[in-house]
Scaffold this motif. Structure first.
Motif, PDB file in Angstrom:
ATOM      1  N   PRO A 359       0.835  -1.203   0.000  1.00 51.10           N
ATOM      2  CA  PRO A 359       0.000   0.000   0.000  1.00 51.10           C
ATOM      3  C   PRO A 359       0.870   1.252   0.000  1.00 51.10           C
ATOM      4  O   PRO A 359       1.637   1.481   0.928  1.00 51.10           O
ATOM      5  CB  PRO A 359      -0.742  -0.131   1.314  1.00 51.10           C
ATOM      6  N   LEU A 360       0.762   2.075  -0.999  1.00 47.76           N
ATOM      7  CA  LEU A 360       1.467   3.345  -1.026  1.00 47.76           C
ATOM      8  C   LEU A 360       0.748   4.374  -0.157  1.00 47.76           C
ATOM      9  O   LEU A 360      -0.459   4.257   0.076  1.00 47.76           O
ATOM     10  CB  LEU A 360       1.564   3.864  -2.465  1.00 47.76           C
ATOM     11  N   PRO A 361       1.455   5.384   0.319  1.00 47.15           N
ATOM     12  CA  PRO A 361       0.803   6.429   1.122  1.00 47.15           C
ATOM     13  C   PRO A 361      -0.365   7.071   0.365  1.00 47.15           C
ATOM     14  O   PRO A 361      -0.258   7.338  -0.838  1.00 47.15           O
ATOM     15  CB  PRO A 361       1.927   7.434   1.371  1.00 47.15           C
ATOM     16  N   TYR A 397      11.933   6.760   3.261  1.00 43.22           N
ATOM     17  CA  TYR A 397      12.544   6.167   4.455  1.00 43.22           C
ATOM     18  C   TYR A 397      12.648   7.200   5.582  1.00 43.22           C
ATOM     19  O   TYR A 397      12.585   6.849   6.764  1.00 43.22           O
ATOM     20  CB  TYR A 397      13.933   5.619   4.115  1.00 43.22           C
ATOM     21  N   ALA A 398      12.796   8.459   5.197  1.00 38.26           N
ATOM     22  CA  ALA A 398      12.889   9.528   6.204  1.00 38.26           C
ATOM     23  C   ALA A 398      11.515  10.044   6.614  1.00 38.26           C
ATOM     24  O   ALA A 398      11.416  10.933   7.459  1.00 38.26           O
ATOM     25  CB  ALA A 398      13.728  10.673   5.653  1.00 38.26           C
ATOM     26  N   GLN A 399      10.449   9.485   6.022  1.00 34.32           N
ATOM     27  CA  GLN A 399       9.091   9.954   6.292  1.00 34.32           C
ATOM     28  C   GLN A 399       8.261   8.933   7.076  1.00 34.32           C
ATOM     29  O   GLN A 399       7.043   9.013   7.089  1.00 34.32           O
ATOM     30  CB  GLN A 399       8.378  10.274   4.969  1.00 34.32           C
ATOM     31  N   GLY A 404       3.074   7.503   8.968  1.00 43.03           N
ATOM     32  CA  GLY A 404       2.508   6.447   9.800  1.00 43.03           C
ATOM     33  C   GLY A 404       2.846   5.058   9.313  1.00 43.03           C
ATOM     34  O   GLY A 404       2.043   4.125   9.444  1.00 43.03           O
ATOM     35  N   ILE A 405       4.048   4.890   8.765  1.00 44.52           N
ATOM     36  CA  ILE A 405       4.422   3.611   8.158  1.00 44.52           C
ATOM     37  C   ILE A 405       4.777   2.572   9.226  1.00 44.52           C
ATOM     38  O   ILE A 405       5.587   2.825  10.117  1.00 44.52           O
ATOM     39  CB  ILE A 405       5.587   3.802   7.177  1.00 44.52           C
ATOM     40  N   VAL A 406       4.137   1.420   9.103  1.00 43.10           N
ATOM     41  CA  VAL A 406       4.400   0.271   9.969  1.00 43.10           C
ATOM     42  C   VAL A 406       4.960  -0.836   9.090  1.00 43.10           C
ATOM     43  O   VAL A 406       4.441  -1.095   7.998  1.00 43.10           O
ATOM     44  CB  VAL A 406       3.114  -0.211  10.660  1.00 43.10           C
ATOM     45  N   THR A 423      -0.119   2.220   6.960  1.00 47.82           N
ATOM     46  CA  THR A 423       0.161   3.640   6.807  1.00 47.82           C
ATOM     47  C   THR A 423      -0.950   4.401   7.534  1.00 47.82           C
ATOM     48  O   THR A 423      -1.836   3.804   8.141  1.00 47.82           O
ATOM     49  CB  THR A 423       0.166   4.055   5.324  1.00 47.82           C
ATOM     50  N   LYS A 424      -0.942   5.716   7.447  1.00 51.87           N
ATOM     51  CA  LYS A 424      -2.019   6.503   8.043  1.00 51.87           C
ATOM     52  C   LYS A 424      -3.367   6.205   7.383  1.00 51.87           C
ATOM     53  O   LYS A 424      -4.419   6.488   7.961  1.00 51.87           O
ATOM     54  CB  LYS A 424      -1.712   7.997   7.911  1.00 51.87           C
ATOM     55  N   TRP A 425      -3.337   5.640   6.192  1.00 49.47           N
ATOM     56  CA  TRP A 425      -4.557   5.398   5.427  1.00 49.47           C
ATOM     57  C   TRP A 425      -4.964   3.932   5.409  1.00 49.47           C
ATOM     58  O   TRP A 425      -6.059   3.596   4.975  1.00 49.47           O
ATOM     59  CB  TRP A 425      -4.366   5.892   3.995  1.00 49.47           C
TER      60      TRP A 425
END
Length: 658
Positions: A359-361, A397-399, A404-406, A423-425
């Motif tokens: 899943p992309l952001p 990687y810095a984000q 909200g990446i798990v 992610t946040k979504w």
């Protein structure tokens, strides 16, 4: 220097005593892959007269699937002064194990790690404070040469080596980055100067440029090269292509980020075909297609198809969600352009496959399913969904926190794949649901298990593609009694779906080894659905059973199913089935572009379903499952090579016309 030593094949016993041995180690996913990165480093280092006079070089390239103890023994027996390792996501755990064991056996040697997995991450990979292990940050040629020169100096000072991380006086030091090589002609050709002579590789890798003009946040390429593309000269590229052809390499991988970005790529593609026609090699070409040059890519693909070197074009969409495209800084093919490209390729009977990432952001489970529905409606040949890998040295990687990446690490003692699970979504539950939806997409659409039926249900508004995939995904999870479903369950649990061979194994099972089991699974599923009362749905399903591809060259079998809507006219012959279908089903097949005919005035139509396909190979029982899965994965990507052809054998006119 003797030619044997230049080729990198000198044995330890033949090395001159006062010359130090350097062993460059590559651990690819498959065997017989040409080690391009190590070849560049060796060629660049040997171009320095002092380094060439003081050292011998040897490249060791062995697949990650081999016996690690045997690999360790081979490396230890080299008794090298310096070992270099090319480090990638697919081999990093194996590299770390080898490094630990090899240092115990050869404590006086030096070890240089390079590659996208380790660069700028020295704190992780040099955490034990070892004084003889170093990390190269950035392009390897200049840093490696400067490092080798310092090792040989009377008073080595690694602070003078650009782009290097190392321990010094109890402190982890990282020197200033080396500038990118602007003139790639400064790098001697390992093809033309003898580095690869004498080796038995069969899969060649070549670069014609370095860099990427895009800065997709999930990708290392553009971020690492500051969007600048530097090129090798065309004459050198042609000489290298000729070398690859004359040395009998079966396959050629063009390792550019965007083949087709430059107008010269058309002429180079034609030259590759010329070489193949003259020398018989290569047999196949792989490439990463340019993201924003669909017309040029269609022309290049046609060149390779006409030359017999390619049968499928990749289209890297990654997502069709507009907000996601903006969030990941992705410049994409416009959807209308993509649909036009798809139509052009279909008219030319050229296979293609769309690449997606989940899943992309910004992507949600709903938008993901909607995107798959849109792609299926555009008649994409094949849709490949890759799990998103959280890669080192990418902007994303810095984000991690902001997005909200798990993540979780895939179960492996070889790779170091960090897979995005949320992610946040997207919650972790949503993420796994998306993986299951992909299992359904891959089997029902890509492998045509319910291709006719899914199109009918979507067109009539009964059930969209995305919703059908979700329903099938739930059904898969409810059938652990099925060996196919147990494979899905286990590979999803272990995150094994990040490995391309996983989809190849799925194709092997569903289209060959567990074909009858999967037929029964499909029949059980459709019989439970409300829409099963629709006679047209039953006709579509029976046609799906009969037109489901055979991925190997093998006898055609009649499905173990009580056909009621489609009439089978005898047993299948060596080509396939002869069947009688209704006018309604015939028109549906024409609408699905499975037939090119117009017999609207017929009541019943007799069709011949020819399963011979093109370029199919028999199942190689003597080879490993991984070997056969690799073949299966490739065949799914060029689906038109395995799909059956349908032809009208005869028609029966209507008894009356309204």
């Amino acid at each position: 220097m003797e030619s044997q030593e230049l080729s990198g094949t000198t044995d330890a016993g033949t090395a001159t005593r006062d010359r130090r041995r350097i062993v460059l180690v590559e651990l690819p996913t498959y065997e017989n892959i040409l080690p391009l990165a190590s070849g560049y480093i060796q060629a660049f280092a040997q171009d320095d007269d002092e380094v060439a006079a003081a050292h011998t070089f040897e490249i060791v390239s062995l697949p990650v699937t081999g016996d690690r103890r045997d690999l360790l023994r081979q490396l230890a027996d080299k008794d090298a002064y310096l070992y270099t390792f090319s480090c990638y996501i697919w081999n990093m755990k194996l590299v770390r194990w080898l490094l630990k064991e090899l240092r115990a056996l050869r404590p006086d040697a030096h070890y240089l790690l390079g590659g996208p997995q380790v660069m700028n991450h020295a704190a992780t990979y040099l955490s034990d404070g070892a004084q003889n292990v170093y990390v190269c940050n950035g392009e390897g040629e200049r840093t490696s040469l400067a490092f080798i020169r310092q090792l040989g100096a009377r008073n080595p000072d690694m602070h003078k080596v650009p782009g290097l991380s190392f321990w010094s006086a109890g402190e982890l030091v990282t020197t200033e980055a080396a500038p990118r090589i602007q003139n790639l002609m400064d790098i001697p050709s390992p093809f033309l100067n003898g580095v690869f002579d004498g080796h038995e590789f069969s899969f060649a890798i070549m670069e014609t440029n370095r860099g990427c003009p895009f800065r997709c946040t999930f990708c290392y390429w553009g971020a690492a090269t500051n969007s600048k593309v530097n090129k090798f000269e065309e004459e050198r590229i042609k000489n290298e292509l000729k070398w690859v052809s004359e040395h009998g390499y079966n396959a050629l991988m063009i390792a550019d980020a965007n083949w087709g970005l430059s107008p010269r790529d058309i002429a180079l593609s034609e030259y590759i075909v010329e070489c193949s026609e003259e020398n018989g090699y290569p047999l196949i070409v792989h490439m990463a297609a340019a993201k924003n040059r669909p017309e040029r890519m269609a022309e290049i693909t046609e060149i390779f198809v006409r030359g017999g070197l390619m049968v499928s074009q990749p289209i890297s969409l990654q997502t069709v969600n507009e907000s996601t495209l903006e969030m990941v800084d992705r410049k994409n093919i416009r959807e209308e352009t993509y649909i036009g490209l798809q139509r052009l390729l279909r008219e030319k009977r050229i296979s293609s496959y769309v690449e997606m990432i989940w899943p992309l952001p910004g992507e949600t489970l709903t938008s993901f399913k909607d995107g798959l529905t849109r792609l299926c409606r555009s008649y994409a040949d094949t849709i490949i969904v890759y799990p998103q890998l959280f890669l080192h040295n990418t902007p994303m990687y810095a984000q991690r926190e902001a997005l909200g990446i798990v993540t979780a690490e895939a179960a492996s003692d070889v790779s170091e794949a960090e897979v995005v699970l949320g992610t946040k979504w997207v919650t972790e539950e949503d993420c796994y649901e998306g993986y299951w939806v992909n299992h359904a997409l891959y089997t029902l659409y890509n492998m045509r298990a319910l291709f006719v039926l899914s199109g009918y249900l979507d067109a009539t508004g009964t059930l969209s593609y995305g919703d059908l995939f979700a329903e099938m995904a739930r059904y898969f999870r409810s059938r652990p009694d099925s060996e196919v479903c147990r494979f899905f369950i286990q590979s999803t649990k272990d995150l094994g779906n990040y490995d391309l061979l996983n989809t190849g194994k799925t194709a092997h099972m569903v289209l060959s080894s567990h074909r009858e089991e999967f037929d029964r699974l499909l029949a059980d599923f459709v019989a439970e659905q409300e829409w099963w009362a629709d006679p047209m749905a039953r006709q579509a399903f029976e046609m799906d059973l009969l037109t489901r591809a055979y991925i190997y060259r093998e006898p055609v079998r009649t499905p173990d199913y009580a056909f009621t809507e489609v009439t089978l006219l005898g047993r299948p012959d060596d080509k396939g089935h002869l069947v009688e279908v209704s006018a309604e089903l015939f028109r549906l097949l024409v609408g699905r572009e499975m037939l090119e005919a117009d017999d609207a005035g017929a009541e019943r139509v007799t069709l011949h379903i020819d399963h011979r396909g093109r370029q199919k190979m028999p199942y190689q029982r003597q080879r490993s499952l991984e070997h056969n899965a690799n073949y299966c994965q490739g065949m799914v990507l060029r689906s038109r090579e395995i799909l059956p052809t349908l032809e009208v054998a005869s028609t029966e006119a209507l008894s009356s016309v309204a």
